[in-house]
Design an enzyme around this catalytic site. Structure first.
Site, short mmCIF file in Angstrom:
data_model
loop_
_atom_site.label_atom_id
_atom_site.label_comp_id
_atom_site.label_asym_id
_atom_site.label_seq_id
_atom_site.Cartn_x
_atom_site.Cartn_y
_atom_site.Cartn_z
CG ASP A 1 -2.54 1.12 0.99
OD1 ASP A 1 -2.51 0.78 0.53
OD2 ASP A 1 -2.11 2.16 2.03
CG ASP B 1 -3.16 3.50 -2.27
OD1 ASP B 1 -3.95 3.22 -2.57
OD2 ASP B 1 -2.37 4.61 -1.98
#
Length: 776
Positions: free
Chosen positions: A644, A687
């Site tokens: 992440d 993301d």
């Protein structure tokens, strides 16, 4: 000769005028004039003929504008040079140079007329076609004035020559016509159409022989002087009506000569038109056809007797002959000796052999197979009909498929078979068309079943090879890198494709390379001489190829998908039907290629992330479950890394979503470059990324990969005038230590990533169920 004399006289008068107007005198007078550089005569400049002044060394002192136009040589080029230097000595008439020498050395004038000296100087009008020279006469006179040695005047006599030629042609035509009238074996009269009684103005010698009427008996008389010797009736009325209506007519009349002898007269009337289109005269042609009429009468009687006896036979023969010559079927009649007695026009057209050559020949002589001979023999011996299909080899070597129906002909009054009638139908094209339809249907079925392209391509090549004699087909596809590679070539040597390899397309890259480059068909009928094959000629010679036809496979959008090339071992050009067939197969194959690419695109969109090109959640789940099953069977391990981004929201907020997309795309590329081929990087949303590492032997392997990713992912990314930088937090879960299902591993890797975030970001953490926050 009168016209030639006229030309000479005109030239003399023109020369005299020239001398008077320019002040030039003959050699005997002594005048002082300027040199060549200062000569200028307005009168000479304006003359409608050529004027050249030469010095005593034969060099040009003056060259008037007429010469410049007709010779195409300007005065600057001519001045100071001899004529043979200006024009070239080989193109000037010898008589011209002799005349100049005589004028300068002997003081003698000379006239070179067009009659004796054709084109002494090569001149032509500017608007005439190249090579059309002027007809000219040349006058050469000595002149003793200053530097001037002689004057040459050139006159254009083309118009006079044309008038003479037309006059001679017309006189020749008239002599020819008069000779034909006199020598004709027919009687000929010329009658004045304007005279009320159609006055006879001319009668040729044969007229008296035909009618017995001499010239002094008919000339000046009306046409009735002749017609009164003919029997009244409809035919004579037709002649009179034709004269009155000024039209042509012809008929046979029963007439009497001057001595009372009867004879048959063939009389033809033809109007003669003057230049205004008005009928000025009539030409009457007469022949004594008594012998012909008597022969016709006797022949009619003889024919009547024969026709009465043989009418039925003639009708039957005419009918049979007409049928044999017009019927589309092949008809061959064979006698008991197995020899051909009838060979109709259809046989000639299909076999290429003439009936005259085949009469009396054996069946094998016109290309019939052995089974045809066997069947004919069976019909002769058994007396019953037969049918069969067999090949027939034509004179040019082409093989045709013929369906034969054989019937016996019995002798009159007996049961013995005298002949066998073989009626054949050429079913070659029908069978070929049926095979083509079956082949196209099979291709469409392969496409509908979503068969792989090599399977479809091989079937398409074999179909072309079966339809076009001597063909060996190959199918190539065009890659995104604009390279052609062979997909199928079942009729070619296996090593041909491997030797050829992937080729770049271009205007000189063989037939297929050029076809793919231009998007148009390329027909190379001789590979040894075709410039497109210059770099591939050794390859063609090695495999024995002499011709190649290449068609581009076009997408529905018009782009090139590939090519189909058809090779031959002989020089050969395609027919229109063969080119059409090749285009049809290209269109079918295009459907397969586009369908396959559409399916691949749909599959790609279903399994891969469009922005990064990485696997999506669905493909990751499939590969993760596959890896777990493999590890379970082999008692192996695997690792799952959950990534992440750190600071990604700040990039989006500051620079916008385009910058964020760039970060995601570059990060996906870096993941692929860092990992092994067997690893699976995936983007599962926003993301968030997941990396599957199959076949991990120890935690250290996953840790090493995580460390590499931490380093790679935090490298700055150039974007416009800025550098974008984000970090990454990574959570690691291992199979089977941290879970034995895909959901468990993904959940625990996510928990470990969250622990890394809470521990300060920019690090990786191994999943620990006893700790809320993992650490490096």
């Amino acid at each position: 000769m009168r016209h030639a004399a006229g030309q000479e006289k005109a030239s003399e008068e023109a020369m005299q005028s020239l001398s008077e107007q320019t002040g030039l005198r003959s050699r005997g007078e002594d005048l002082s004039v300027p040199g060549a550089h200062s000569i200028g005569y307005p009168v000479l400049d304006a003359m409608g003929s050529g004027v050249i002044l030469l010095d005593r060394e034969r060099r040009v002192l003056y060259w008037n504008p007429w010469m410049t136009r007709m010779a195409g040589i300007d005065v600057a080029h001519a001045t100071g040079r001899r004529l043979e230097q200006v024009f070239g000595e080989d193109v000037l008439a010898p008589g011209l140079l002799d005349g100049i020498n005589d004028a300068l050395s002997l003081g003698v004038s000379r006239l070179l007329s067009n009659k004796l000296h054709h084109h002494p100087i090569p001149l032509h009008r500017p608007l005439d076609e190249p090579g059309v020279l002027l007809d000219i006469s040349v006058q050469i006179r000595p002149v003793a004035v200053g530097d001037i040695g002689c004057v040459i005047q050139i006159s254009d006599v083309s118009a006079v020559v044309r008038r003479e030629r037309k006059m001679w042609e017309r006189e020749g035509e008239l002599r020819l016509r008069n000779g034909a009238l006199v020598a004709s074996g027919q009687g000929i009269l010329i009658v004045n159409a304007s005279s009320p009684d159609f006055e006879i103005q001319y009668a040729n010698p044969a007229f008296a022989s035909v009618t017995g009427l001499t010239d002094d008996m008919v000339l000046g008389s009306g046409i009735d002087r002749l017609l009164s010797h003919c029997e009244d009736g409809p035919e004579l009325d037709r002649i009179r009506q034709a004269l009155s209506a000024k039209r042509d007519a012809a008929c046979d009349l029963l007439a009497r000569r001057a001595g009372g002898e009867e004879y048959w007269l063939e009389l033809s009337v033809s109007p003669v038109f003057d230049t205004t289109g008005r009928v000025s005269h009539f030409a009457l042609f007469l022949r004594d056809v008594t012998a012909r009429r008597m022969a016709e009468t006797m022949l009619e009687r003889a024919l009547s007797d024969v026709q009465a006896t043989n009418a039925r036979l003639n009708r039957e023969q005419s009918f049979v002959s007409t049928v044999l010559r017009t019927v589309a079927a092949l008809v061959v009649v064979v006698d008991r000796r197995m020899r051909v007695v009838t060979f109709n026009r259809a046989c000639e057209q299909i076999t290429g052999y003439a009936e005259a050559d085949m009469t009396g020949a054996a069946l094998a002589d016109f290309g019939a197979s052995v089974d045809v001979e066997t069947a004919v023999h069976a019909v002769l011996t058994e007396g019953s009909g037969r049918t069969l299909e067999s090949t027939l080899t034509a004179a040019n070597g082409e093989q045709r498929l013929i369906r034969w129906a054989m019937s016996p002909l019995l002798q009159t009054g007996g049961g013995t078979v005298s002949h066998v009638v073989c009626a054949g139908t050429d079913i070659t094209e029908r069978r070929r068309a049926e095979a083509l339809l079956r082949g196209e249907r099979e291709l469409m079925e392969l496409i509908s079943r979503d068969e792989d392209l090599p399977v479809v391509a091989a079937r398409a090549c074999r179909l072309l090879d079966s339809q076009i004699p001597g063909a060996r087909s190959s199918l190539m596809v065009l890659s995104e890198q604009k390279q052609l590679s062979t997909v199928a070539a079942p009729g070619l040597a296996p090593d041909y494709s491997s030797v050829l390899g992937a080729i770049d397309i271009g205007p000189s890259v063989g037939s297929c390379g050029r076809a793919a480059y231009t998007g148009e068909a390329v027909i190379s009928t001789d590979l040894i001489r075709d410039p497109c094959w210059a770099d591939y000629r050794p390859l063609a010679e090695r495999f024995g190829f002499r011709a190649c036809w290449s068609q581009p496979i076009l997408a529905s959008s018009g782009g090139v998908l590939g090519t189909i090339g058809i090779y031959f071992t002989i020089e050969r050009a395609p027919t229109d039907s063969e080119l059409d067939l090749q285009r049809r197969i290209c269109d079918i194959v295009a459907i397969s290629i586009e369908r396959r690419r559409t399916v691949d695109r749909i599959r790609y969109l279903a399994l891969y992330d469009q922005l990064t090109g990485l696997a999506n959640r669905s493909l990751l789940s499939d590969r993760l479950m596959t890896a777990i099953r493999q590890a379970r069977r082999t008692s192996g391990q695997l690792a799952l890394l959950f990534l992440d981004f750190d600071g990604f929201k700040a990039v989006n907020d500051r620079f916008g979503h385009d910058a964020g997309d760039e970060v995601l795309a570059v990060s996906g590329q870096r993941l692929r470059q860092t990992l092994r081929e067997s690893d699976t990087p995936a983007r599962i949303g926003g993301d968030e990324f997941v990396v599957l590492l199959p076949d991990v032997q120890a935690v250290a392997t996953a840790a090493h990969v995580a460390e590499k990713l931490l380093t790679v992912m935090q490298e700055p990314i150039p974007w416009m005038d800025h550098f974008l930088q984000v970090g990454v937090s990574i959570g690691v879960a291992l199979y089977p230590e941290h879970g034995d299902t895909a959901d468990e591993l993904l959940s625990h890797a996510d928990d470990a990533m969250y622990t890394a975030k809470m521990a300060g970001k920019g690090r990786w953490t191994l999943f620990d169920p006893d700790k809320a926050i993992g650490r490096k």
